[in-house]
Design an enzyme around this catalytic site. Structure first.
Site, short mmCIF file in Angstrom:
data_model
loop_
_atom_site.label_atom_id
_atom_site.label_comp_id
_atom_site.label_asym_id
_atom_site.label_seq_id
_atom_site.Cartn_x
_atom_site.Cartn_y
_atom_site.Cartn_z
N LYS B 97 0.71 -1.29 -0.02
CA LYS B 97 0.05 0.14 -0.05
C LYS B 97 0.79 1.19 -0.05
O LYS B 97 1.52 1.42 1.08
CB LYS B 97 -0.78 -0.09 1.18
CG LYS B 97 -1.94 1.38 1.12
CD LYS B 97 -2.55 1.32 2.38
CE LYS B 97 -2.99 2.82 2.60
NZ LYS B 97 -3.63 3.13 4.12
N GLY B 158 -7.97 9.04 9.92
CA GLY B 158 -8.32 9.20 11.31
C GLY B 158 -9.42 10.20 11.74
O GLY B 158 -9.69 10.55 12.79
N ALA B 184 -9.37 5.69 4.30
CA ALA B 184 -9.37 6.75 4.90
C ALA B 184 -10.61 7.58 5.36
O ALA B 184 -11.25 7.87 4.38
CB ALA B 184 -8.06 7.61 4.78
N GLY B 185 -10.73 8.01 6.73
CA GLY B 185 -11.88 8.95 7.02
C GLY B 185 -13.26 8.15 7.26
O GLY B 185 -14.37 8.78 7.61
N ASN B 206 -9.51 1.52 9.56
CA ASN B 206 -8.66 1.18 10.70
C ASN B 206 -9.19 1.91 11.89
O ASN B 206 -9.74 1.45 12.68
CB ASN B 206 -7.09 1.70 10.47
CG ASN B 206 -6.24 1.11 11.55
OD1 ASN B 206 -6.75 0.81 12.57
ND2 ASN B 206 -5.02 1.21 11.14
N THR B 207 -9.05 3.34 11.86
CA THR B 207 -9.30 3.95 13.17
C THR B 207 -10.61 3.91 13.70
O THR B 207 -11.04 3.38 14.94
CB THR B 207 -9.07 5.71 12.70
OG1 THR B 207 -7.85 5.81 12.50
CG2 THR B 207 -9.60 6.40 14.18
#
Lengths: 66, 258
Positions: B97, B158, B184-185, B206-207
């Protein structure tokens, strides 16, 4: 002699191999990857690669990341 | 069977998960298992000899998960290429990635350095999944350079803000010749579902999992969101319009004239 280990000065005996240094630092060679003066050193070559004064060593491992 | 195919490899799950920021390895594993994911990202960092840590890889079954090393921390193409090579030397499959984020405040990816690194890594035989801003022109350049996917961001890493780049992601999806993975986000399963309803091929989270009170349960929730979004996309969503259109028949009321 002194090398730069992960960005910090590190004192060690002349002629120490990378494998010996990893052993001293209790790092498992199966868990880390070593870059010696910007060249990746494969596991097989860790024992035969000797460190010299002024060398740069990066030892990295996997951590959590996104 | 509706499978996700990246670089010739097929996956049942369209949800990729990151392994950062979890309170413990147990929480990370719970999120991975709950999510049903088959692709998990990891990062490379210097070992800290003063604070030796248990290897997180011991907790990830390589038979079950494809390990996708990222190049996070790289500020330019050179650093990203170096990290990708290190990951491969660690015994990973040559999947990477690609992430080049010189700006620590918003962590927005550098398009020029990302494209440069992608061109080099593709030539070296890497399967490159580049993290990019939602720029349709850049996405085209990258797929032409031979990347295996494009990974546009929904919002900065995040932030949990969801699909703030929705319109551009729609253009990327329309033009894509490789899978589009929204990364992301994405802070809620509804965000993931929205991306999938639009026709994204997969999402990476993830976050949202790592900060959940119960990461395992949140993994399950995201799995359902992704599946619902994908099924709705395949089933065919109705068009949005401004004027009402009655669902009940407008004829046969109990009055003389309609």
């Amino acid at each position: 002699m002194e090398i730069t280990f992960n960005g910090r000065p590190h004192e060690l005996t002349a002629g120490t191999s990378i494998q010996e240094l990893l052993d001293q630092l209790r790092l498992d060679c199966l868990q880390v990857v070593v870059e010696h003066n910007h060249n990746i050193i494969t596991r097989q070559r860790l024992a035969e690669t000797a460190l010299n004064d002024g060398d740069t060593l990066e030892v990295v491992h996997f951590v959590g990341g996104g | 069977m509706d499978e996700l195919i990246i670089a010739g490899r097929s996956f049942k799950s369209r949800l990729m998960v990151g392994t950062g920021k979890f309170a413990s390895n147990e929480a990370m594993v719970a999120a991975m298992e709950g999510s049903g994911s088959e692709i998990v990202t990891v990062a490379l960092r210097r070992v800290d000899v003063d604070n030796p840590q248990d290897s997180m890889l011991k907790h990830i079954d390589p038979e079950r998960y494809l390990l996708l090393p990222n190049t996070s921390g790289a500020r330019d193409a050179e650093e990203a290429i170096r990290l990708a090579r290190i990951a491969r030397a660690a015994g990973c499959k040559p999947w990477v990635k690609l992430e080049v984020t010189p700006d620590p405040y918003y962590l927005l990816p550098d398009p020029i350095e990302t494209l440069k690194a992608a061109e080099v890594l593709v030539k070296e035989g890497f399967i490159v999944l580049p993290y990019i801003n939602a720029d349709p022109v850049l996405a085209k350049h990258l797929q032409e350079a031979g990347t295996a996917t494009v990974m546009p961001l929904g919002a900065p890493i995040g932030t949990n803000k969801g699909l703030r780049t929705r319109d551009n992601i729609a253009i990327i999806i329309e033009q894509a010749t490789v899978p589009v993975v929204v990364d992301a986000g994405l802070g809620a399963p509804s965000h993931a579902a929205e991306a999938m309803e639009m026709g994204a091929d997969a999402v990476l989270v993830n976050t949202a999992l790592a900060v959940a009170r119960d990461p395992g349960a949140m993994g399950v929730a995201f799995k359902k969101g992704v599946e619902a979004g994908r099924e709705a996309y395949l089933a065919g969503l109705g068009k949005q319009q401004d004027k009402a259109e009655a669902s009940s028949p407008l004829t046969g009321f109990l009055r003389d004239k309609n």
